[in-house]
Write a protein that holds these residues in place. Structure first.
Motif, PDB file in Angstrom:
ATOM      1  N   ILE A   1       1.020   7.696   6.278  1.00  0.00           N
ATOM      2  CA  ILE A   1       1.041   6.658   7.087  1.00  0.00           C
ATOM      3  C   ILE A   1       0.356   5.419   6.571  1.00  0.00           C
ATOM      4  CG2 ILE A   1       0.820   5.791   9.617  1.00  0.00           C
ATOM      5  CD1 ILE A   1       0.688   8.666  10.394  1.00  0.00           C
ATOM      6  N   PRO A   2       0.826   4.523   5.635  1.00  0.00           N
ATOM      7  CA  PRO A   2       0.166   3.653   5.056  1.00  0.00           C
ATOM      8  C   PRO A   2       0.764   2.245   5.592  1.00  0.00           C
ATOM      9  CG  PRO A   2       1.783   4.445   3.409  1.00  0.00           C
ATOM     10  CD  PRO A   2       2.072   4.958   4.731  1.00  0.00           C
ATOM     11  N   THR A   3       0.957   2.267   7.104  1.00  0.00           N
ATOM     12  CA  THR A   3       1.209   1.086   7.810  1.00  0.00           C
ATOM     13  C   THR A   3       0.046   0.113   8.058  1.00  0.00           C
ATOM     14  OG1 THR A   3       0.682   1.982   9.716  1.00  0.00           O
ATOM     15  CG2 THR A   3       2.879   2.299   9.102  1.00  0.00           C
ATOM     16  N   PRO A   4       0.092  -0.950   8.604  1.00  0.00           N
ATOM     17  CA  PRO A   4      -0.864  -1.790   8.931  1.00  0.00           C
ATOM     18  C   PRO A   4      -1.699  -0.995  10.090  1.00  0.00           C
ATOM     19  CG  PRO A   4       0.798  -3.194   8.927  1.00  0.00           C
ATOM     20  CD  PRO A   4       1.330  -1.670   8.643  1.00  0.00           C
ATOM     21  N   PRO A   5      -2.959  -1.134  10.181  1.00  0.00           N
ATOM     22  CA  PRO A   5      -3.828  -0.334  11.115  1.00  0.00           C
ATOM     23  C   PRO A   5      -3.357  -0.152  12.501  1.00  0.00           C
ATOM     24  CG  PRO A   5      -5.358  -1.654   9.640  1.00  0.00           C
ATOM     25  CD  PRO A   5      -3.815  -1.930   9.475  1.00  0.00           C
ATOM     26  N   HIS A   6      -2.829  -1.315  13.012  1.00  0.00           N
ATOM     27  CA  HIS A   6      -2.451  -1.188  14.325  1.00  0.00           C
ATOM     28  C   HIS A   6      -1.400  -0.049  14.787  1.00  0.00           C
ATOM     29  CE1 HIS A   6       0.448  -4.120  12.902  1.00  0.00           C
ATOM     30  NE2 HIS A   6       1.234  -3.796  14.035  1.00  0.00           N
TER      31      HIS A   6
ATOM     32  N   CYS B   1      -3.145   9.855   6.187  1.00  0.00           N
ATOM     33  CA  CYS B   1      -3.093   8.091   6.968  1.00  0.00           C
ATOM     34  C   CYS B   1      -3.807   7.539   5.965  1.00  0.00           C
ATOM     35  CB  CYS B   1      -3.479   8.706   8.500  1.00  0.00           C
ATOM     36  SG  CYS B   1      -3.821   6.935   9.193  1.00  0.00           S
ATOM     37  N   GLU B   2      -3.724   6.100   5.901  1.00  0.00           N
ATOM     38  CA  GLU B   2      -4.475   5.119   5.262  1.00  0.00           C
ATOM     39  C   GLU B   2      -5.627   4.653   6.246  1.00  0.00           C
ATOM     40  OE1 GLU B   2      -5.251   3.264   2.915  1.00  0.00           O
ATOM     41  OE2 GLU B   2      -3.817   4.304   1.476  1.00  0.00           O
ATOM     42  N   LYS B   3      -6.788   4.347   5.531  1.00  0.00           N
ATOM     43  CA  LYS B   3      -7.951   3.716   6.097  1.00  0.00           C
ATOM     44  C   LYS B   3      -7.301   2.298   6.526  1.00  0.00           C
ATOM     45  CE  LYS B   3      -8.287   1.576   2.418  1.00  0.00           C
ATOM     46  NZ  LYS B   3      -8.180   0.113   1.869  1.00  0.00           N
ATOM     47  N   PRO B   4      -8.064   1.609   7.378  1.00  0.00           N
ATOM     48  CA  PRO B   4      -8.942   2.485   8.397  1.00  0.00           C
ATOM     49  C   PRO B   4      -8.303   3.538   9.247  1.00  0.00           C
ATOM     50  CG  PRO B   4      -8.736   0.139   9.152  1.00  0.00           C
ATOM     51  CD  PRO B   4      -7.935   0.192   7.748  1.00  0.00           C
ATOM     52  N   MET B   5      -8.916   4.485   9.717  1.00  0.00           N
ATOM     53  CA  MET B   5      -8.223   5.255  10.381  1.00  0.00           C
ATOM     54  C   MET B   5      -7.409   5.006  11.588  1.00  0.00           C
ATOM     55  SD  MET B   5      -9.407   9.036  11.323  1.00  0.00           S
ATOM     56  CE  MET B   5      -8.977   9.922  12.918  1.00  0.00           C
ATOM     57  N   ALA B   6      -8.198   4.126  12.416  1.00  0.00           N
ATOM     58  CA  ALA B   6      -7.566   3.311  13.736  1.00  0.00           C
ATOM     59  C   ALA B   6      -8.253   2.044  14.071  1.00  0.00           C
ATOM     60  CB  ALA B   6      -7.858   4.473  14.907  1.00  0.00           C
TER      61      ALA B   6
ATOM     62  N   THR C   1      10.804  12.854   0.463  1.00  0.00           N
ATOM     63  CA  THR C   1      12.033  12.990   0.901  1.00  0.00           C
ATOM     64  C   THR C   1      12.622  11.938   1.885  1.00  0.00           C
ATOM     65  OG1 THR C   1      11.475  15.399   1.103  1.00  0.00           O
ATOM     66  CG2 THR C   1      13.431  14.754   2.327  1.00  0.00           C
ATOM     67  N   ALA C   2      11.790  11.149   2.530  1.00  0.00           N
ATOM     68  CA  ALA C   2      12.171   9.906   3.252  1.00  0.00           C
ATOM     69  C   ALA C   2      11.055   9.015   3.077  1.00  0.00           C
ATOM     70  CB  ALA C   2      12.356  10.256   4.718  1.00  0.00           C
ATOM     71  N   VAL C   3      11.648   7.932   3.533  1.00  0.00           N
ATOM     72  CA  VAL C   3      10.615   6.562   3.377  1.00  0.00           C
ATOM     73  C   VAL C   3      11.292   5.684   4.671  1.00  0.00           C
ATOM     74  CG1 VAL C   3      10.409   6.343   1.220  1.00  0.00           C
ATOM     75  CG2 VAL C   3      12.362   5.245   1.816  1.00  0.00           C
ATOM     76  N   CYS C   4      10.385   5.133   5.222  1.00  0.00           N
ATOM     77  CA  CYS C   4      10.437   4.166   6.473  1.00  0.00           C
ATOM     78  C   CYS C   4       9.733   3.046   6.808  1.00  0.00           C
ATOM     79  CB  CYS C   4      10.080   5.185   7.865  1.00  0.00           C
ATOM     80  SG  CYS C   4      10.240   4.585   9.175  1.00  0.00           S
ATOM     81  N   ASP C   5      10.450   1.879   6.830  1.00  0.00           N
ATOM     82  CA  ASP C   5       9.768   0.726   7.079  1.00  0.00           C
ATOM     83  C   ASP C   5      10.711  -0.326   8.018  1.00  0.00           C
ATOM     84  OD1 ASP C   5       7.531  -0.783   5.185  1.00  0.00           O
ATOM     85  OD2 ASP C   5       8.393  -2.069   6.679  1.00  0.00           O
TER      86      ASP C   5
ATOM     87  N   MET D   1       0.891  -1.218  -0.158  1.00  0.00           N
ATOM     88  CA  MET D   1      -0.003   0.082  -0.046  1.00  0.00           C
ATOM     89  C   MET D   1       0.887   1.070  -0.098  1.00  0.00           C
ATOM     90  SD  MET D   1      -2.849   0.883  -0.048  1.00  0.00           S
ATOM     91  CE  MET D   1      -4.180  -0.328   0.398  1.00  0.00           C
ATOM     92  N   GLY D   2       1.933   1.276   0.758  1.00  0.00           N
ATOM     93  CA  GLY D   2       2.771   2.382   0.938  1.00  0.00           C
ATOM     94  C   GLY D   2       3.469   2.882  -0.544  1.00  0.00           C
TER      95      GLY D   2
END
Lengths: 428, 1059
Positions: free
Chosen positions: A111-116, A134-139, A65-69, A52-53
């Motif tokens: 923030i396209p991380t997994p929702p947790h 931020c990616e869905k679902p929001m939280a 400018t930056a990527v993070c994983d 997704m990211g």
């Protein structure tokens, strides 16, 4: 006819605040003369660059400018793609998102991380003075969503949730954008209260089979390129299995909520908007479902929610209601493909006022400090629908919800699903 | 290792069971308790859970003993059962049930079991544990592996008991790890334990950074006064993020301070931060501080909100304006209205927008004043929107007055606000004030009427179109006419059009006229007003204009007028009429167009008219034969080689489609000669029974005679088989059994009659329905069974018709021109009514003494379990002979041969006795509700072919029992477990599907009913996991089989080609 008391609008009008009307202090000034596109005045980082990211790398809101994983493989790939998009080698790689937040030259974090992880990183970013996409679902829980709203607002941040149907794009099987549907609802022609049915006959596929979890995962060796403990973060520690991470994580309660978690906000955020429920939530929730496994999300049949004013929401997980209208009220029905039992609907609609315009350019929203069309507040409320649905299929009993206190009424166990403690040292 | 471990579990279970069995009655074995899980419905689940709980804690404990650590697996049902108990016992008002369940969980938790199992139970207690769980859980706070889950569950339980237990552990156990300490401090912070503050403070400057941060966050959350200096100090040091995080902690501390009552101190700290930390780097910090301040002080912080607008921090502005919303009161509104005057226009705009949404009418006068008098455009713009927000429909008059502005951007902004206000009042007010508006304003309002289809404003729009002094307004009005006026208004608009002098106006008006007449429902009446005007007009330019509009309107009268005008003496009129005719697309214009194309002198008109004629013919729904006539006509009068070439090309294209069989059919008639046909023997030998009695010599002699006769009366011209009405019938050389046949026919003259004989027997009727009042297509000679067509579906005499005839065994189905006229009806034996119809025979085109034409005669023979010529040529072999199980082994009894089909009622596996590696396999199959079978390939004869060979799924995936249950790779056509097929190409249950499977090396292709649904490279695509569970994916060869799972299915036409 009883009309709903839809307040005229609650958004600042985008049309009248033209960008040049505001003085903008860009964080960094690019050299050279000539025109700089607004998106080049801002910089961004993408945190979480899995499947997704990767899609967020090329979004044109700001300069990457930056990527993070926490997965080195994803990170290396993202740097490559990012530099190709941006040109040159400006894209720096990070494993720890807090180091990204340490960079004062970054304006926006995606923030396209997994929702947790969504709430934790959103709040940290808000406190660090970053704006947020931020990616869905929001939280993952209602409690986490509430805290995101507080942190974003307290810190004066601009927040965008990554679904878009309430303001652009064809709305699945409806053969139109959401706008004319909103206009129809506001016109009062359908009457009130309304009932909305969401299922794949109208193009809303719940992807239940796709994002179901497995019930007996054998522990596996963690691949060397993945920091699994960091990936889990606030989630309980469970032995590694490749099905827990990377895409299929959607099938586990600890990180998401199956197809409902994955697709729900796409489908239901516009419904909240259509029903003018952006500042409230349903009061009754009931699910018909086979039993759910304590760890893995599986299929469900039907979730029914009711708002205080009688509006109803049917999430038809079996896609059973073939002939159901997408929206129906005492005055008429609206079906797939914008078909209706109201004759001459389109011409009749022309005579009614337009829905309020929305702020749909994220870059401009950031530059002008305007609330984006889908923001922390209404995003939290539509995500609450998802989380209410998840709780209803986990507890499998009728629930009553207080949309002001955002707590269940007389159900301690259900409330424990609203606020779920995080694994130390992570906390909100 | 594994073995002894399981052994331990068993021992434990036995011991526990022994301990409990004393006081438990009617207890099922633990294994019985999990039967039925996972439950399908809530009521099933609840009764299962209730039943377990009824059996008491010991039974539940024995159930918990069946839990296994993840690596051993196999306890899925147990986990479902326990998940269900937790949910059920946690329902409101079930405290007795809850106690029973928790008691069991705690009992098992305290026994010697695997830590991962303990983890599971601790997690369950997170949902239902209460006071009773505190002590047993606290034991794990010092456990390296379980301290965090235990802490989480304790946090969920909360309360004074948890607090004191945590404090006790933290204070008395100095040997615990930092991890445990952090977990405890974390929870104490969230419980806001003041009692723990002193203990936690010890760690607030720990050298362990994580511990320090956890302690500081907890102290902030508690609002520990003694920690203020630590928290304040931390907010100013470290990396940018560390500082930001610490500042948030500090502000959380401030908030707690205020909640405990020390508001003054809290407010002072917020103000200090606003003052000292409002920098370009930390724009959000004053925002955060002001938010806390507003929470602490409410309206007393209003001056701080107002003051925020004086700083250059735009983020701070936005927050101050948002927070103002939390402070009610008209005096607050007034202060903001006054504030507007003191700030720069950019900030004014934001305040105005806030005031609009504040919905306090105190701001109304101020906003109106700004709207009317601000020199700043953006300020006025913001005021328009804010007024719309604030007073809604009451702002309509003000906004419309503002349309006196003549700047387009300003008009646009006002209109955007108006467009969101109720339609009718806006329309009415705009009409009243219309004459005072600027030109830009008037245009915008007319455009609004247009967009909204404001029929109530028709009069105003018509007046504007006819007499507004501004041309731009007029043009907008003409454009709006289409939506606001109706066909009743044609006359005045037409008059305006003829009156108009400006060419732009004429053009706009004529568009309005054309669109209005388009709404007249009878197409023949649409031109009437224009024709009347044409007749009454003496002005040539008016006449020219009217004629030029007619092609867009159409109608026979209009066409006649145009045609007549092509003969006018006035050259302008004649030119316009010729051009109009050359645009006339209706078929009715074909003849006059052709005529004029032929007679007109000027080449340019000839070319235009020819082009039109050609287009009418080419694009119309004319029958092919009429098109052919049209092309022939055009060829005759074409003057230029390029015209001729084009027409010839089209004609050839048309001819090329004649007598070309569609896929699956062969042509009985080649379009050129009588190849494949012979003459019918004369009476009495037209009777197949008599014919069969003739000797070979006699037959040959008779046939020779008949063929001579055939040549005399049946001929071929332009791809059509023509009969002159004399002589005898024309019959196929071959006999046919079961078949589907297509044939076009045309009765040449009224009262004409013919028919089609099937298997040498009369007949499918062809006749003139005008004469008989019954249509064609019926089985005319039937006596017992129906002899009349279901409907009359004939085209008029002289036009072509199409039959689709299907004959299977004794029954015939006929479609005429697409409509069903005979539905699966028995054809009786005319020659001997005692007998059923012959099993095969010739097809005859009947002579009934009238001229008749045929063409496009195609046939598809339906012979199952045989190879077609093409298949034989291509090297296919039959795998199933349609009679018995030759070549098949395995559960052949489960697949009896019925009516030429392999008919499985519920059998298991059958395989070919041969082994195949690469091949193309074709077969037909018919699904029944819920069919589950599979095509095994490269499979051994033993074992589960889906795993040790490969299975290409054959499944009725529409069946209810599979709903939501199927993985992607379980749908029909999938390589089971490895590659998902495309869905949606199966025919409905009960119809025959045709499937082709091509297996070539590692490539597998599945083509279902003509669509490729699977394309897999089984060497590359499956994951390592798939290869592990499906080792057969690597097989190079094996048997082909049908893998039954106890459900019915039928197969036929199974054919294979080895590669």
């Amino acid at each position: 006819m009883k009309t709903n008391n839809i307040s005229r609008r609650s958004f600042i009008k985008s049309t009248l605040i033209a960008a040049p009307a505001f003085s903008i202090i860009p964080r960094h000034v690019l050299g050279g003369d000539g025109f700089t596109p607004p998106s080049d005045k801002l910089t961004k980082a993408v945190i979480g660059v899995g499947s997704m990211g990767r899609g967020h790398l090329g979004m044109k809101d700001a300069l990457l400018t930056a990527v993070c994983d926490v997965d080195e493989k994803h990170l290396a790939e993202a740097v490559k793609i990012g530099n190709r998009i941006r040109g040159g080698d400006h894209v720096k790689a990070y494993k720890d998102y807090r180091e990204v937040l340490d960079r004062s030259d970054i304006d926006i974090v995606h923030i396209p991380t997994p929702p947790h992880w969504h709430a934790l990183i959103s709040i940290a970013a808000a406190e660090a003075g970053k704006d947020i996409w931020c990616e869905k679902p929001m939280a993952r829980t209602i409690g986490e969503g509430k805290k995101v709203v507080e942190a974003v607002q307290r810190n004066g941040r601009i927040f965008r949730l990554n679904t878009w149907f309430r303001f652009q794009g064809g709305f699945y099987g409806m053969n139109t954008t959401v706008k004319p549907i909103k206009k129809l609802v506001e016109s009062g022609m359908l009457g009130w209260p309304l009932k909305v049915t969401v299922n794949s006959h109208t193009g809303f596929d719940w992807k239940i089979g796709m994002w179901s979890g497995k019930t007996n995962l054998t522990p596996q060796v963690v691949p060397a390129h993945l920091d699994y403990d960091f990936w889990l973060g606030p989630a309980p520690y469970k032995p590694y299995n490749s099905h827990r991470v990377h895409q299929t994580f959607r099938g586990y309660w600890d990180y998401d909520g199956g197809g409902l978690g994955d697709m729900g906000q796409h489908y239901l955020d516009p419904v909240q908007y259509l029903l003018n429920k952006d500042d409230t939530s349903p009061v009754e929730i009931e699910a018909d479902t086979p039993q759910q496994h304590p760890d893995a999300v599986s299929s469900w049949r039907r979730i029914r929610m009711k708002y205080a004013d009688g509006c109803e929401l049917i999430l038809d997980g079996e896609n059973k209601d073939k002939d159901a209208a997408f929206i129906e009220g005492p005055g008429g029905k609206l079906f797939k493909g914008f078909k209706s039992d109201i004759p001459n609907l389109k011409a009749k609609l022309d005579a009614f006022p337009d829905p309020a315009p929305q702020v749909t350019d994220f870059t401009q929203a950031v530059l002008n400090r305007q609330k984006f069309a889908l923001n922390e507040e209404n995003g939290h409320r539509s995500c609450t629908i998802i989380n209410l649905g998840k709780i209803a299929i986990q507890l499998r009993r009728p629930l009553r919800f207080d949309p002001v206190a955002q707590r269940f009424i007389n159900d301690d166990q259900a409330n424990r699903l609203i606020d779920q403690p995080m694994r130390t040292p992570w906390q909100l | 290792m594994k073995k002894s471990y399981n052994f331990l579990i068993v021992i434990n279970a036995v011991l526990l069971l022994a301990a409990f069995s004393m006081n438990v009655h009617a207890q099922g074995r633990p294994a019985d308790l999990i039967e039925g899980f996972p439950a399908k419905t809530v009521s099933q689940e609840n009764s299962l859970s209730a039943n377990i709980i009824k059996q008491g804690s010991p039974a539940i404990a024995s159930l918990c003993q069946m839990l296994q650590p993840p690596q051993t697996g196999g306890d899925v049902k147990v986990r479902y059962a326990i998940g269900s108990l937790t949910q059920y016992a946690g329902r409101p008002g079930a405290s007795a049930d809850r106690k029973v369940v928790v008691e069991a969980y705690l009992k098992v938790l305290s026994s010697d079991i695997d830590k991962q199992v303990k983890f599971f139970l601790i997690k369950e207690l997170q949902w239902i544990g209460k006071e009773e769980s505190i002590k047993p859980l606290s034991v794990y706070l010092t456990d390296g592996q379980l301290c965090k889950p235990a802490a989480r569950t304790l946090e969920a339980i909360g309360g004074a008991g948890v607090e004191s237990s945590l404090i006790n552990t933290l204070s008395t156990r100095e040997d615990i790890s930092d991890e445990s300490r952090m977990a405890i401090i974390h929870v104490l912070g969230n419980l806001r334990s003041e009692k723990a503050a002193k203990l936690i403070r010890v760690y607030a400057d720990s050298k362990e950074i994580k511990l320090k941060q956890t302690a500081q966050a907890a102290l902030a959350n508690i609002g520990d006064l003694a920690a203020q200096s630590i928290l304040a100090e931390a907010s100013g040091v470290g990396t940018p993020y560390a500082k930001a995080k610490a500042t948030s902690n500090y502000l959380l501390f401030v908030k707690r301070l205020a909640q405990k009552g020390d508001k003054d101190k809290a407010a002072a700290i917020c103000r200090e931060l606003i003052k000292t930390r409002n920098t370009v780097e930390d724009k959000n910090i004053p925002c955060e501080a002001l938010s806390i301040l507003a929470d602490v002080e409410g309206r007393e912080s209003l001056p701080d909100m107002l003051a925020a607008m004086d700083t250059p921090n735009d983020q701070f502005h936005a927050v101050a304006l948002r927070l103002t919303g939390q402070v009610a009161g008209s005096d607050v509104t007034s202060q903001w209205v006054n504030k507007i005057q003191t700030v720069a226009p950019d900030a004014q705009v934001k305040i105005i927008a806030m005031l609009g949404q504040r919905k306090d009418k105190t701001a109304q006068a101020g906003l109106i004043n700004l709207m009317k008098s601000s020199k700043e455009k953006n300020v006025r713009f913001a005021s328009y929107a804010a007024l719309g927000d604030l007073i809604g429909p009451m702002s309509i008059g003000l906004l419309i007055d503002a349309l006196k502005a003549d700047q387009e951007d300003e008009v646009n902004v006002i209109m955007n606000v108006l467009k969101q206000l109720p339609g009718e009042p806006v329309n009415e007010m705009a009409a009243v004030k219309f004459s005072n508006l600027s030109t830009a304003g008037q245009i915008a309002i007319i455009n609004l009427f247009d967009e909204r289809g404001a029929t109530g404003q028709k009069a105003l729009v018509l007046t504007c179109a006819g007499s507004n002094p501004e041309m731009r307004v007029k043009l907008a009005a003409y454009k709006a006419i289409k939506r606001v006026a109706s066909s009743d208004d044609v006359e005045p608009v037409l008059a305006m059009m003829l009156k108009a002098e400006d060419s732009k106006e004429r053009s706009a008006a004529s568009k309005a006229v054309v669109s209005l007449v388009g709404e007249i429902s009878d197409p023949q009446k649409r031109a009437q007003w224009l024709l009347k005007a044409f007749e009454n007009s003496t002005d040539v330019s008016d006449k020219v204009l009217l004629i030029s509009l007619l092609p867009q309107i159409g109608g026979d009268d209009a066409l006649a007028v145009v045609v007549k005008a092509t003969g006018s003496d006035n050259s302008d009129l004649r030119d316009t009429a010729l051009r109009a005719l050359a645009k006339w697309q209706d078929v009715a214009a074909a003849d006059p167009t052709l005529e004029l194309a032929s007679s007109v002198k000027e080449l340019k008109y000839h070319v235009l008219l020819m082009r039109n004629y050609f287009q009418i013919v080419a694009s119309s729904s004319m029958l092919d034969v009429n098109k052919l006539n049209g092309y022939n006509n055009a060829l005759e009068i074409a003057r230029r080689p390029d015209e001729k070439n084009l027409i010839q090309l089209k004609k050839n294209e048309l001819l090329a489609t004649f007598n070309r069989p569609p896929a699956g059919f062969v042509a009985l008639f080649n379009g050129k000669d009588l190849t494949g046909w012979k003459g019918l023997l004369s009476q009495p030998n037209d009777n197949p029974i008599k014919r069969s009695e003739l000797s070979a010599e006699k037959l040959a002699e008779e046939q020779a005679k008949a063929n001579e006769n055939l040549k005399a009366h049946w001929s071929v011209q332009d791809g059509v088989l023509m009969f002159d009405g004399q002589g005898f019938s024309c019959v196929t050389e071959k006999d046919y059994k079961n078949f589907e046949m297509l044939v076009d026919w045309k009765i040449v003259n009224p009262r004409g009659d013919s028919g089609i004989y099937l298997r040498g027997t009369p007949q499918i009727q062809i006749w003139d329905p005008g004469q008989h009042h019954i249509g064609s297509g019926g089985l005319y000679n039937n006596k017992t069974n129906s002899s009349k067509p279901l409907v009359t579906a004939d085209n008029p005499i002289g036009q072509w018709n199409t039959f689709r005839i299907k004959m299977i065994n004794q029954r015939v189905t006929v479609h005429l021109n697409g409509q069903l006229v005979v539905d699966n009806t028995i054809l009786e034996n005319f020659w001997n009514r005692e007998l059923p119809i012959f099993p095969s025979g010739q097809i005859e085109l009947q002579c009934h003494g009238d001229p008749i034409h045929f063409r496009n005669i195609y046939i598809r023979e339906i012979i199952h379990n045989t190879l077609s010529e093409q298949e034989e040529k291509d090297g296919f072999e039959l795998l199933f002979n349609g009679k018995d199980h030759t070549g098949w082994v395995g559960d052949t009894k489960g697949y009896p041969v019925v009516d030429g089909n392999l008919s499985c009622k519920g059998g298991r596996n059958i395989f070919t006795d041969q082994v195949y590696d690469n091949f193309t396999l074709r077969f037909d199959f018919k699904l029944f509700p819920g069919t589950n079978n599979g095509l095994g390939i490269r499979a051994p004869l033993e074992g589960d072919a889906a795993y040790v060979g490969m299975e290409l799924q054959i499944l009725d995936n529409t069946a209810k029992q599979y709903f939501n249950k199927l993985k992607d790779y379980q749908y029909h056509g999938s390589v089971y477990g490895a590659k998902a097929a495309k869905r949606g190409y199966l025919k409905p249950v009960g119809e025959w599907n045709h499937e082709e499977v091509i297996v070539d090396g590692s490539q597998i292709t599945v083509i279902l009913n003509g669509t490729v649904i699977t394309e897999a490279d089984i060497a590359k695509e499956p994951t390592a996991e798939m290869f592990k569970s499906h080792p057969g994916l690597k097989n190079k060869e094996g048997h082909i089989g049908f893998l039954g799972h106890g459900a019915p299915i039928e197969f036929r036409n199974i054919k294979i080609k080895k590669h």
